[in-house]
Design a protein around this motif. Structure first.
Motif, mmCIF file in Angstrom:
data_model
loop_
_atom_site.group_PDB
_atom_site.id
_atom_site.type_symbol
_atom_site.label_atom_id
_atom_site.label_comp_id
_atom_site.label_asym_id
_atom_site.label_seq_id
_atom_site.Cartn_x
_atom_site.Cartn_y
_atom_site.Cartn_z
ATOM 1 N N UNK A 16 -10.997 -0.948 0.974
ATOM 2 C CA UNK A 16 -9.308 -2.401 0.319
ATOM 3 C C UNK A 16 -7.666 -1.582 -0.122
ATOM 4 N N UNK A 17 -8.684 -0.148 0.174
ATOM 5 C CA UNK A 17 -7.065 0.440 0.461
ATOM 6 C C UNK A 17 -6.122 0.807 0.994
ATOM 7 N N UNK A 25 2.707 -2.882 3.916
ATOM 8 C CA UNK A 25 3.188 -2.197 4.995
ATOM 9 C C UNK A 25 4.475 -3.459 6.201
ATOM 10 N N UNK A 26 3.653 -4.633 6.046
ATOM 11 C CA UNK A 26 3.670 -5.719 7.655
ATOM 12 C C UNK A 26 5.246 -6.496 6.093
ATOM 13 N N UNK A 27 5.122 -6.207 4.626
ATOM 14 C CA UNK A 27 6.099 -7.047 3.957
ATOM 15 C C UNK A 27 7.357 -5.910 3.598
ATOM 16 N N UNK A 28 7.029 -4.484 4.130
ATOM 17 C CA UNK A 28 8.304 -3.693 3.509
ATOM 18 C C UNK A 28 8.748 -3.252 5.002
ATOM 19 N N UNK A 29 8.247 -3.863 6.350
ATOM 20 C CA UNK A 29 8.446 -2.851 7.446
ATOM 21 C C UNK A 29 10.462 -3.503 7.490
ATOM 22 N N UNK A 30 11.014 -4.224 7.926
ATOM 23 C CA UNK A 30 12.531 -4.744 7.854
ATOM 24 C C UNK A 30 13.644 -3.408 6.889
ATOM 25 N N UNK A 247 0.869 7.033 3.011
ATOM 26 C CA UNK A 247 1.822 5.946 2.161
ATOM 27 C C UNK A 247 2.090 6.151 0.747
ATOM 28 N N UNK A 248 1.282 6.547 0.383
ATOM 29 C CA UNK A 248 1.601 7.328 -1.269
ATOM 30 C C UNK A 248 2.666 8.792 -1.472
ATOM 31 N N UNK A 253 11.206 7.775 6.692
ATOM 32 C CA UNK A 253 10.976 6.191 7.115
ATOM 33 C C UNK A 253 8.897 6.452 7.484
ATOM 34 N N UNK A 254 8.863 5.459 7.960
ATOM 35 C CA UNK A 254 6.997 5.324 8.113
ATOM 36 C C UNK A 254 7.011 4.167 8.911
ATOM 37 N N UNK A 255 5.961 4.544 10.166
ATOM 38 C CA UNK A 255 6.008 3.608 10.851
ATOM 39 C C UNK A 255 4.652 3.533 10.679
ATOM 40 N N UNK A 256 3.397 2.863 11.178
ATOM 41 C CA UNK A 256 1.621 1.945 11.114
ATOM 42 C C UNK A 256 1.843 1.242 11.206
ATOM 43 N N UNK A 257 1.038 0.983 12.521
ATOM 44 C CA UNK A 257 0.693 0.627 13.817
ATOM 45 C C UNK A 257 -0.807 0.254 13.342
#
Length: 308
Positions: A16-17, A25-30, A247-248, A253-257
């Motif tokens: 879940x985490x 991440x999809x929300x804050x990527x911009x 994430x924590x 700068x962070x990139x996750x795929x």
């Protein structure tokens, strides 16, 4: 029975985490991309005159063929040491930037000729970049006897600095004021940190050179350098399970795929056929760097530092 139930509970909670991390991440990527678009520090604008001019780049390196810059465009320069660094360590970043229509350039400072495979590794690098979305004319490979693929050789800080600065200028990574009067400058230089991720001396030499550039005030005004976090061995090889930790923990700068992008990262790694030893196959499966990159901005006070 209690142990079994506890294991199931922990597994569900962790799953879940991970899903929560991807959702957030999809929300804050911009907003995260603005980390590379808005400089966190400003250094001096002194001119830099290297003692010698190097013209051994394999591909595009011409000041006459200067790229056009459009207002609001994000332009990133990735500086690596060897062919395969771009996908082994930086694939999530390249894929996310390309997906968001950023312009990505690559400066690879050696041909990877440690085992006399330099020509093959050049071709493999271009194939890998094509998969990641970096055009061949955005790739420069340096072939210089002073920058061999050899951890036992100390790379020249002055040479790395001059090559990097030349490409920052050639690719208009930082030259923007005359052309982008109506938009903010959106730039970034991406490279290794002081531990070089794998501890390779050539990786560390790049960080040392770029940090010296920043310390000496040699970078164009507002040019930002981001260094890839090196992490512990345990975190490095737990794959997707490491995402909540990244994430924590704080980063600039962070990139996750996700799964589909991971398949592109894997395909890029497989382009480096000369390097696909058994432990590289395990790396593709278990390395956290195939899924997530976190960076720290190099923020230093401007000093009068000589580069030797």
């Amino acid at each position: 029975m209690f142990v079994f139930v506890t294991i199931i509970f922990v597994f569900v909670a962790y799953t879940i985490s991970i899903k929560f991390v991807y959702y957030r991440y999809s929300q804050v990527w911009p907003h995260l991309r603005n980390k590379i678009s808005t400089p966190l520090n400003t250094v001096g604008n002194a001119s830099f005159c290297p003692t010698r001019e190097r013209s051994s780049a394999l591909l595009r390196n011409s000041e006459e063929d200067e790229p056009r810059v459009t207002a609001g465009e994000t332009r990133a320069l990735l500086v690596t040491a060897h062919p395969d660094d771009e996908c082994m360590f930086f694939a999530p970043t390249v894929l996310k930037l390309v997906e968001s229509q950023a312009t990505v350039y690559l400066l690879c400072l050696s041909t990877g000729n440690y085992s006399n495979q330099g020509l093959q590794r050049k071709r493999e690098l271009l194939d890998s970049c094509a998969v990641l979305g970096i055009p061949s004319d955005h790739v420069t490979i340096i072939d210089d006897k002073e920058l061999p693929d050899d951890p036992a050789v100390q790379w020249s800080t002055a040479l790395i600095s001059s090559l990097t600065l030349k490409h920052i200028r050639n690719y208009s990574i930082s030259v923007w004021e005359e052309r982008m009067q109506t938009g903010k400058k959106k730039v970034g230089v991406l490279t290794f940190d002081g531990s070089g991720v794998s501890g390779h001396a050539n990786h560390i030499a790049i960080y040392v050179a770029l940090r010296h550039l920043a310390s000496a005030g040699r970078l164009p005004e507002g040019c930002q350098i981001l260094s890839l976090h090196s992490i512990s061995l345990l975190r490095k090889y737990v794959s997707v399970l490491e995402l909540p930790v990244s994430w924590l923990l704080p980063s600039d700068f962070c990139c996750i795929i996700g799964w589909e992008e991971y398949k592109h990262a894997k395909k890029a790694m497989l382009c480096h056929r000369s390097q696909l030893l058994w432990f590289r196959q395990l790396y593709i499966l278990f390395s956290r760097y195939m899924l997530v990159n976190t960076f720290q901005a190099i923020t230093v006070e401007t000093k009068n530092v000589k580069i030797y």
